[in-house]
Enzyme design. Structure first.
Site, PDB file in Angstrom:
ATOM      1  N   SER A  85      72.167  69.179  33.009  1.00 28.49           N
ATOM      2  CA  SER A  85      71.575  70.402  32.473  1.00 28.49           C
ATOM      3  C   SER A  85      70.126  70.132  32.096  1.00 28.49           C
ATOM      4  O   SER A  85      69.806  69.038  31.597  1.00 28.49           O
ATOM      5  CB  SER A  85      72.339  70.861  31.226  1.00 28.49           C
ATOM      6  OG  SER A  85      71.643  71.897  30.561  1.00 28.49           O
ATOM      7  N   TYR A 138      77.659  69.695  23.908  1.00 26.67           N
ATOM      8  CA  TYR A 138      77.376  69.905  25.324  1.00 26.67           C
ATOM      9  C   TYR A 138      76.170  69.084  25.768  1.00 26.67           C
ATOM     10  O   TYR A 138      76.212  68.406  26.806  1.00 26.67           O
ATOM     11  CB  TYR A 138      77.127  71.391  25.587  1.00 26.67           C
ATOM     12  CG  TYR A 138      76.766  71.690  27.017  1.00 26.67           C
ATOM     13  CD1 TYR A 138      77.746  71.721  28.005  1.00 26.67           C
ATOM     14  CD2 TYR A 138      75.442  71.942  27.384  1.00 26.67           C
ATOM     15  CE1 TYR A 138      77.411  71.993  29.327  1.00 26.67           C
ATOM     16  CE2 TYR A 138      75.111  72.217  28.700  1.00 26.67           C
ATOM     17  CZ  TYR A 138      76.094  72.238  29.661  1.00 26.67           C
ATOM     18  OH  TYR A 138      75.760  72.499  30.988  1.00 26.67           O
TER      19      TYR A 138
END
Length: 249
Positions: A141, A154
């Site tokens: 990400s 996350y």
């Protein structure tokens, strides 16, 4: 571009994973779509276009499931050339401060996003060695390069995925197995679109991009396919942000 490649995509029942699998099939690859959900609909869309695909319901946190995934892919297609570690917990995660995240949720995120990626690699590598080599793509990400607040579990998991890739290249290089990382920006998949308040957050992110539009799952197909293809046969250990220029890395 991917003619005759045999590729596993995890988290492929919908969203980014389904779009990747469909895109790879259009490029000539045979694709195994793996997900804890039923991937039948995504497989059907590929077969409607005369593509080669199988669907496998499995849990990436289980080594036996990962090994079954690889075995069924080898049986169906004769081998494994590529693995895209896309399965992850994200869309349903609430925005929380670091001190509000429960221990149980932290462990769930790490189990799927980190352990799951490791177990899939562990299961796939012997098949790639039998095939003479291969390519692994980790989906990370661009959040890990920005330092956004509110999703520490996350972000930590996706930072671990990048670090894992960089370590794996040293162990897997002698087997002619490459490992690279894609770092997407906020991508408007089904799960993300269902998040409360996503429109306001998405508008802020779009405004920060050089290419000022929403990112869709299909935007990730070309970059990921490059890493899987023979055109990248001397590329390993690299990370590529695919986010419309939101992050310069």
């Amino acid at each position: 571009m991917l003619g005759k490649k045999r590729i596993i995509v995890t988290g492929a029942a919908q969203g980014i994973g389904a779009s990747l699998a469909e895109g790879f099939a259009k490029m000539g690859a045979s694709v195994a779509l793996a997900d804890i959900r039923d991937p039948t609909d995504a497989v059907h869309r590929i077969k409607e276009r005369k593509g080669a695909a199988i669907g496998i319901s499995m849990d990436v946190t289980s080594l036996s499931d990962c090994e079954r995934l690889v075995s069924e892919t080898e049986t169906a297609f004769g081998g494994v050339d590529g693995l895209v570690n896309n399965a992850a917990l994200f869309a349903a995660l609430p925005i929380q401060g670091f001190n509000e995240i429960s221990e149980n949720l932290w462990d769930q995120v790490m189990a799927v996003n980190v352990k799951g990626a490791w177990l899939c690699v562990r299961a796939a590598v012997p098949a790639m060695e039998r095939a003479g080599g291969g390519s692994i793509v980790m989906i990370s990400s661009n959040r890990i390069f920005h330092g956004y607040p509110g999703m520490l579990h996350y972000d930590a998991s996706k930072g671990a995925v990048l670090a894992m890739a960089r370590s794996l290249i040293r162990e897997l290089g002698p087997s002619n197995i490459r490992v690279n990382t894609i770092a997407p920006g906020l991508t408007m998949s089904e799960g993300v679109l269902a998040r409360p308040g996503i429109e306001e957050r998405a508008a802020e992110i779009v405004a920060s991009r050089s290419l000022a539009r929403s990112q869709i799952p299909e935007d990730l197909v070309g970059a990921t396919a490059f890493f899987l293809s023979d055109a990248a046969e001397f590329v390993t250990g690299q990370s590529l942000s695919v986010d419309g220029g939101g992050n310069i890395h």
